[in-house]
Design an enzyme around this catalytic site. Structure first.
Site, PDB file in Angstrom:
ATOM      1  N   ASP A  98     -14.209   8.109  66.253  1.00  0.00           N
ATOM      2  CA  ASP A  98     -13.073   8.987  66.585  1.00  0.00           C
ATOM      3  C   ASP A  98     -12.765  10.015  65.496  1.00  0.00           C
ATOM      4  O   ASP A  98     -13.097   9.843  64.326  1.00  0.00           O
ATOM      5  CB  ASP A  98     -11.810   8.156  66.873  1.00  0.00           C
ATOM      6  CG  ASP A  98     -11.449   7.188  65.743  1.00  0.00           C
ATOM      7  OD1 ASP A  98     -12.362   6.694  65.051  1.00  0.00           O
ATOM      8  OD2 ASP A  98     -10.244   6.919  65.543  1.00  0.00           O
ATOM      9  N   GLU A 164     -10.692   3.991  65.488  1.00  0.00           N
ATOM     10  CA  GLU A 164     -10.494   3.320  64.190  1.00  0.00           C
ATOM     11  C   GLU A 164      -9.207   3.790  63.545  1.00  0.00           C
ATOM     12  O   GLU A 164      -8.520   3.051  62.863  1.00  0.00           O
ATOM     13  CB  GLU A 164     -11.677   3.571  63.259  1.00  0.00           C
ATOM     14  CG  GLU A 164     -11.680   2.693  62.007  1.00  0.00           C
ATOM     15  CD  GLU A 164     -10.650   3.071  60.950  1.00  0.00           C
ATOM     16  OE1 GLU A 164     -10.050   2.172  60.343  1.00  0.00           O
ATOM     17  OE2 GLU A 164     -10.423   4.279  60.728  1.00  0.00           O
TER      18      GLU A 164
HETATM   19 ZN   LIG Z   1      -9.646   7.837  58.267  1.00  0.00          ZN
HETATM   20 ZN   LIG Z   2     -12.433   6.563  58.370  1.00  0.00          ZN
END
Ligand SMILES: [Zn+2]
Ligand SMILES: [Zn+2]
Length: 423
Positions: A98, A164
């Site tokens: 991401d 994440e």
């Molecule tokens: Zn980051």
């Molecule tokens: Zn990262």
């Protein structure tokens, strides 16, 4: 004695000998592809839980290699399962995919010009943490290993993980959701490896630390309740602003007087306080939001327990009330000490002895930690800082990665998988 020698010499025929590696020429061939994929992903970044096109590219690549591919794992996650020619354990390799709501300022031919809406505001989108490099590296590893199943004892699971940086409010996502949906099962994962490119680590080097390497991240909300009064007559009310000040003070004594600081650091930060409307009113309530960072499980328990104990009691001592809610964002990124020492020779073999550096922990967080709560894992940092240049900062519009560092990531992840399965 004779029997012993017989068995000893037979071992290599039943499996892959230790020290098996991929010829350098093959790595050299993959480098330009990895850089091309990285540039494409960099130019087309997608926010957490919205990595639709990125996931399609990854899935198409895995399928083109003949790797069994699962899509939609943890919303937009992609999982590849590559079986080696010989039976054995299962190792997982993870890349996060991401991007962030940051507007890129770098002058690059593949600069991101993507714009979107995030939490009601218009923003640019940028791979400002380098997850584009992680994705491209793991695509390269998949290609290399799929051509060398004869060197693999067991199974390699490629985990391309969304979100994440954290899913949007009200949504699930990231490593936790993938685990919930069974990513570590069937076949059951025995160990997991992950890396993070680092814009302040020189190209060609690897940094690692056994045990707590990144912090557990908690977010807390404290609500203080007093009694509203005229600002001129505090004795007729209970001041939640004063109580908040006492609570902040009290929280910092947990770090300075309760936490064991010789082994690992810990942090409590109050980042936001909201209370009151004007100068001559003592308000009724106050709200404080903050974060706790810990690197050791015992220290974490002690700090959170003390916070729950101290906050309501301080408020009570001043005639008010306070509640605290603590929410966990990531666990401790905990590198299994045995796995770390077993795999250290691989890191040194690939990067060169002098290029592997033992470093201090950081108080940032990483959701790779959730995988490490379930199976032994090793998470390390890969050099992305150009030689003779100033480091740039992650999550900023000027974040920059030197692509010549990516090949070392491909080599390291490939060799970790081979060596782990063949040990
Ligand atoms: Zn980051
Ligand atoms: Zn990262």
């Amino acid at each position: 004695m004779k029997k012993f020698f017989f068995a000893f010499f037979l071992v290599p025929f039943f499996g892959i000998a230790q020290g098996t590696s991929i010829p350098e020429t093959e790595y050299d061939k993959i480098e330009s592809k990895v850089i091309e994929w990285r540039r494409d992903i960099h130019e087309h970044p997608e926010l957490s839980n919205r990595e639709f096109e990125t996931a399609k590219k990854i899935a198409a690549h895995l399928q083109s290699l003949g790797i069994e591919t699962q899509t939609g794992v943890g919303k937009t996650g992609v999982v590849g399962i590559l079986k080696g020619d010989h039976p054995g354990k299962t190792v997982a390799l993870r890349a996060d995919i991401d991007a962030l709501p940051v507007t890129e300022q770098n002058d690059l031919p593949f600069k991101s010009t993507i714009e979107t809406e995030f939490l009601g505001s218009k923003t640019g989108v940028m791979h400002a943490c380098g997850h584009d490099t992680h994705t491209a590296i793991l695509m390269g590893v998949a290609e290399i290993l799929s051509q060398h199943t004869d060197k693999i004892n067991g199974t390699v699971k490629f985990i391309f993980q969304p979100a994440e940086e954290g899913p949007p409010p009200g949504e699930e996502g990231g490593a936790a959701l993938m685990i919930k949906e069974g990513v570590l099962k069937n076949p059951d994962v025995d160990a997991i490896f992950g890396l993070h490119i680092n814009a302040a680590t020189p190209v060609g080097t690897i940094r690692y630390k056994p045990e707590g390497t990144m912090a557990a991240v908690e977010r807390f909300v404290i609500n203080v309740k007093g009694v509203q009064a005229h600002g001129s007559a505090p004795w007729s009310g209970v001041d939640p602003v004063l109580i908040s000040a006492k609570i902040i003070d009290g929280l910092q004594t947990i770090i300075s007087r309760n936490a064991e600081l010789t082994e690992s650091a810990s942090v409590i930060t109050v980042g936001k306080i909201t209370s009151g409307v004007r100068f001559n009113i003592i308000p009724e309530t106050a709200e404080m939001i903050g974060t706790v960072r810990t690197l050791d499980p015992d220290n974490k328990k002690l700090i959170l327990d003390r916070m729950r104990e101290l906050v309501p009691q301080i408020a009570k001592a001043y005639g008010g009330e306070a509640t605290i809610e603590i929410q966990n964002n990531t666990a401790i990124t905990y590198n299994d000490p045995q796995l770390t020492s077993e795999m250290l020779p691989t890191l040194k073999k690939v990067a060169g002895e002098g290029n592997v550096e033992l470093v201090k922990a950081t108080t940032g967080g990483e959701d790779f930690s959730f995988f490490q709560e379930k199976v032994p894992g090793l998470y390390f940092f890969l050099g992305g800082m150009p030689k003779d240049a100033e480091p740039t900062r992650h999550h900023t519009p000027g974040f920059f990665v030197d692509e010549s560092g990516l090949l070392l990531g491909v080599k390291t992840m490939s060799q970790l998988a081979i060596d782990y399965l063949n040990k």
